[in-house]
Design a protein around this motif. Structure first.
Motif, short mmCIF file in Angstrom:
data_model
loop_
_atom_site.label_atom_id
_atom_site.label_comp_id
_atom_site.label_asym_id
_atom_site.label_seq_id
_atom_site.Cartn_x
_atom_site.Cartn_y
_atom_site.Cartn_z
N UNK A 1 5.50 7.43 -13.08
CA UNK A 1 6.35 7.01 -11.95
C UNK A 1 5.56 6.71 -10.69
N UNK A 2 4.51 7.46 -10.42
CA UNK A 2 3.71 7.22 -9.22
C UNK A 2 3.10 5.84 -9.21
N UNK A 3 2.61 5.40 -10.34
CA UNK A 3 2.03 4.07 -10.46
C UNK A 3 3.08 3.00 -10.20
N UNK A 4 4.26 3.17 -10.78
CA UNK A 4 5.33 2.18 -10.60
C UNK A 4 5.80 2.13 -9.15
N UNK A 5 5.88 3.28 -8.52
CA UNK A 5 6.28 3.31 -7.11
C UNK A 5 5.23 2.62 -6.25
N UNK A 6 3.95 2.86 -6.56
CA UNK A 6 2.87 2.19 -5.82
C UNK A 6 2.92 0.68 -6.02
N UNK A 7 3.15 0.27 -7.24
CA UNK A 7 3.24 -1.16 -7.54
C UNK A 7 4.42 -1.79 -6.80
N UNK A 8 5.55 -1.12 -6.80
CA UNK A 8 6.72 -1.60 -6.06
C UNK A 8 6.42 -1.68 -4.57
N UNK A 9 5.68 -0.69 -4.05
CA UNK A 9 5.30 -0.70 -2.64
C UNK A 9 4.41 -1.88 -2.29
N UNK A 10 3.48 -2.22 -3.17
CA UNK A 10 2.60 -3.37 -2.94
C UNK A 10 3.40 -4.66 -2.95
N UNK A 11 4.31 -4.78 -3.89
CA UNK A 11 5.17 -5.98 -3.96
C UNK A 11 6.02 -6.08 -2.70
N UNK A 12 6.61 -4.98 -2.29
CA UNK A 12 7.44 -4.97 -1.08
C UNK A 12 6.61 -5.33 0.15
N UNK A 13 5.40 -4.79 0.25
CA UNK A 13 4.52 -5.13 1.37
C UNK A 13 4.25 -6.64 1.40
N UNK A 14 3.95 -7.22 0.25
CA UNK A 14 3.67 -8.66 0.19
C UNK A 14 4.88 -9.48 0.62
N UNK A 15 6.08 -9.07 0.18
CA UNK A 15 7.30 -9.78 0.57
C UNK A 15 7.54 -9.68 2.08
N UNK A 16 7.36 -8.51 2.63
CA UNK A 16 7.57 -8.33 4.08
C UNK A 16 6.51 -9.06 4.88
N UNK A 17 5.28 -9.05 4.40
CA UNK A 17 4.20 -9.80 5.07
C UNK A 17 4.53 -11.29 5.07
N UNK A 18 4.96 -11.83 3.92
CA UNK A 18 5.34 -13.24 3.83
C UNK A 18 6.51 -13.54 4.77
#
Length: 121
Positions: free
Chosen positions: A50-67
């Motif tokens: 779960x920690x890996x999936x949460x981190x991956x989701x966080x990276x995706x969310x960061x990229x979307x917010x940055x865009x």
């Protein structure tokens, strides 16, 4: 909902002060909400699952917010009759903060400019 998606992810057109502030607030609420959710859902330890999936989701969310931030800045600069390339100023420390605050307060051109009709939203 489609208006909000257009504000956040489509670089076409112009964005007035109200739309820019709304978009920035939505990004902040989503990011803070995700951080609170992670703090409550995070299993702790060195778990790979779960920690890996949460981190991956966080990276995706960061990229979307940055865009979304870049897209909103491009449209906001167009609203004040400047090139969208000025959004790169936001990446420079301290100067970026000044530019961000300026985008919140500088009114857009009231009539049509070289980037199109004003955003009436």
């Amino acid at each position: 909902m489609s208006d909000l998606l257009n504000i956040l992810f489509s670089p076409k057109g112009r964005l007035n002060q109200k739309g820019y502030i709304t978009g920035v607030l939505v990004c902040i609420v989503v990011q803070v909400g995700f951080m609170f959710a992670v703090s409550f859902l995070s299993p702790g330890g060195d778990s790979v699952g779960p920690g890996f999936l949460i981190s991956l989701l966080g990276i995706i969310l960061f990229c979307l917010i940055f865009w979304a931030g870049i897209v909103m800045a491009i449209k906001r600069f167009r609203d004040i009759d400047k090139s969208g390339w000025f959004c790169l100023l936001l990446l420079i420390p301290l100067i970026g903060l000044v530019v961000f605050v300026a985008l919140l307060f500088i009114p857009g051109t009231p009539d049509k400019n070289k980037f199109g009709e004003p955003d009436r939203g």
